[in-house]
Design an enzyme around this catalytic site. Sequence first.
Site, mmCIF file in Angstrom:
data_model
loop_
_atom_site.group_PDB
_atom_site.id
_atom_site.type_symbol
_atom_site.label_atom_id
_atom_site.label_comp_id
_atom_site.label_asym_id
_atom_site.label_seq_id
_atom_site.Cartn_x
_atom_site.Cartn_y
_atom_site.Cartn_z
ATOM 1 C CG ASP A 30 -2.034 0.993 1.122
ATOM 2 O OD1 ASP A 30 -2.382 1.379 -0.014
ATOM 3 O OD2 ASP A 30 -2.574 1.404 2.168
ATOM 4 N N GLY A 31 0.350 2.310 -0.637
ATOM 5 C CA GLY A 31 1.032 3.608 -0.601
ATOM 6 C C GLY A 31 1.542 4.104 -1.942
ATOM 7 C CG ASN A 32 1.775 1.488 -5.309
ATOM 8 O OD1 ASN A 32 2.718 1.289 -4.562
ATOM 9 N ND2 ASN A 32 1.204 0.535 -6.036
ATOM 10 N N GLY A 33 -0.103 5.465 -4.439
ATOM 11 C CA GLY A 33 -0.705 6.749 -4.814
ATOM 12 C C GLY A 33 -0.047 7.906 -4.081
ATOM 13 C CG HIS A 47 -0.767 2.103 -9.269
ATOM 14 N ND1 HIS A 47 -0.910 1.756 -7.952
ATOM 15 C CD2 HIS A 47 -1.863 2.857 -9.573
ATOM 16 C CE1 HIS A 47 -2.049 2.262 -7.478
ATOM 17 N NE2 HIS A 47 -2.640 2.939 -8.443
ATOM 18 C CD GLU A 77 -13.366 -5.155 -0.644
ATOM 19 O OE1 GLU A 77 -12.138 -5.447 -0.665
ATOM 20 O OE2 GLU A 77 -14.251 -6.000 -0.472
ATOM 21 C CG ASN A 78 -8.146 -2.001 -4.763
ATOM 22 O OD1 ASN A 78 -7.207 -2.791 -4.630
ATOM 23 N ND2 ASN A 78 -8.353 -1.027 -3.881
ATOM 24 N NE ARG A 81 -7.867 2.048 -5.121
ATOM 25 C CZ ARG A 81 -6.644 2.155 -4.642
ATOM 26 N NH1 ARG A 81 -5.670 2.562 -5.436
ATOM 27 N NH2 ARG A 81 -6.373 1.847 -3.402
ATOM 28 N NE ARG A 200 -7.794 0.913 5.744
ATOM 29 C CZ ARG A 200 -7.680 2.222 5.936
ATOM 30 N NH1 ARG A 200 -7.880 2.736 7.121
ATOM 31 N NH2 ARG A 200 -7.388 3.019 4.921
HETATM 32 C C1 IPE Z 1 -5.380 -2.598 0.068
HETATM 33 O O1 IPE Z 1 -5.083 -1.247 -0.126
HETATM 34 C C2 IPE Z 1 -5.419 -3.301 -1.252
HETATM 35 C C3 IPE Z 1 -4.151 -3.445 -1.960
HETATM 36 C C4 IPE Z 1 -2.982 -3.054 -1.543
HETATM 37 C C5 IPE Z 1 -4.244 -4.097 -3.236
HETATM 38 P P1 IPE Z 1 -6.227 -0.135 -0.238
HETATM 39 O O2 IPE Z 1 -5.536 1.141 -0.432
HETATM 40 O O3 IPE Z 1 -7.216 -0.540 -1.283
HETATM 41 O O4 IPE Z 1 -6.917 -0.246 1.187
HETATM 42 P P2 IPE Z 1 -7.827 0.801 1.955
HETATM 43 O O5 IPE Z 1 -8.860 1.293 0.984
HETATM 44 O O6 IPE Z 1 -6.933 1.911 2.417
HETATM 45 O O7 IPE Z 1 -8.382 0.021 3.109
HETATM 46 C C1 IPE Z 2 -1.798 0.220 -3.282
HETATM 47 O O1 IPE Z 2 -1.507 1.580 -3.328
HETATM 48 C C2 IPE Z 2 -1.991 -0.363 -4.667
HETATM 49 C C3 IPE Z 2 -3.365 -0.759 -4.958
HETATM 50 C C4 IPE Z 2 -4.373 -0.728 -4.137
HETATM 51 C C5 IPE Z 2 -3.610 -1.228 -6.298
HETATM 52 P P1 IPE Z 2 -2.674 2.656 -3.290
HETATM 53 O O2 IPE Z 2 -3.108 2.932 -4.702
HETATM 54 O O3 IPE Z 2 -3.758 2.232 -2.397
HETATM 55 O O4 IPE Z 2 -1.906 3.894 -2.714
HETATM 56 P P2 IPE Z 2 -2.442 4.932 -1.651
HETATM 57 O O5 IPE Z 2 -2.885 4.153 -0.456
HETATM 58 O O6 IPE Z 2 -3.557 5.686 -2.307
HETATM 59 O O7 IPE Z 2 -1.254 5.801 -1.361
HETATM 60 MG MG MG Z 3 -4.093 2.514 -0.401
#
Ligand code: IPE
Ligand code: IPE
Ligand code: MG
Length: 256
Positions: A30-33, A47, A77-78, A81, A200
């Site tokens: 998590d955290g790419n964005g 990503h 749940e993704n 987006r 979480r």
């Molecule tokens: C969890 O990350 C799913 C993946 C890393 C693929 P999310 O960014 O989707 O989780 P939430 O929405 O913060 O719970």
């Molecule tokens: C996790 O990074 C990758 C995926 C859920 C596909 P996020 O895209 O959730 O990155 P943040 O949490 O918004 O930084």
């Molecule tokens: Mg995330």
Amino acid sequence: MADLSDAHSAALPAPPSGGCVPRHVALVMDGNGRWAKQRFMPRFFGHKQGVDALVRAVDAFADRGVQYLTVFAFSSENWKRPSEEVSGLMGLVLVAVSKYLTKLAGDGVRIRIVGDRSAVSDKLRSAWEHAEEMTRENTRITLAVAFNYGGRWDILQACRKALSEGLPAQALDEAWLAQHMALSFAPDPDLFIRTGGEMRISNFLLWQAAYSELFFTDCLWPDFGPAQIDAALAAYARRDRRFGAIHPNQVVPEST
Ligand code: IPE
Ligand code: IPE
Ligand code: MG
């Protein structure tokens, strides 16, 4: 935010070398964005860097003796987006397979995809089948990529199998369910790591992580490298896993 994952054990001595390596690590990448946002770049850039970080991490975990690595790449749940991000991620997976499959196969990585494949394109499905087929004999490490995966989906699909096979209620037990869940080929994860600072589970391995050791770090996924892997493995080595029992040396003999 401070890294709370192991604040209490930071002062403890380093773990003994050798041993104590988790067989199976589950990883929420998590955290790419946010990583991209910090650089004033579009989320997709994060990503893309995340894929490169994953390929490096697979090698590093394998070098440290981890046998199974299960990574959360796209959750049930993704789909919520924006459609451009979802289609960008689908396209990125195809590019990643064509860019890295030969390398991963050559490095001894066995690839498995876990999740609901029914919702993805034929092109993506066949790329995954090809990746699984091409790496099936590899034994250095198994990389399970959870894509369109949800822990609730996994439990539900196993229950549906039981019903459709006409399994009698008394024959349905934990072992049967575990054998029909998406990670039936792997032991339960010993260590569950989440990057990106959230504490979480986000519907990842709900069943399988029942007794996993949890490790949360603020490190954003594209920055997760050997130093963070070593920190997580060192924290794991200091944990005391009891599975509900107590240690033999804690048992006080009953007085006669
Ligand atoms: C969890 O990350 C799913 C993946 C890393 C693929 P999310 O960014 O989707 O989780 P939430 O929405 O913060 O719970
Ligand atoms: C996790 O990074 C990758 C995926 C859920 C596909 P996020 O895209 O959730 O990155 P943040 O949490 O918004 O930084
Ligand atoms: Mg995330």
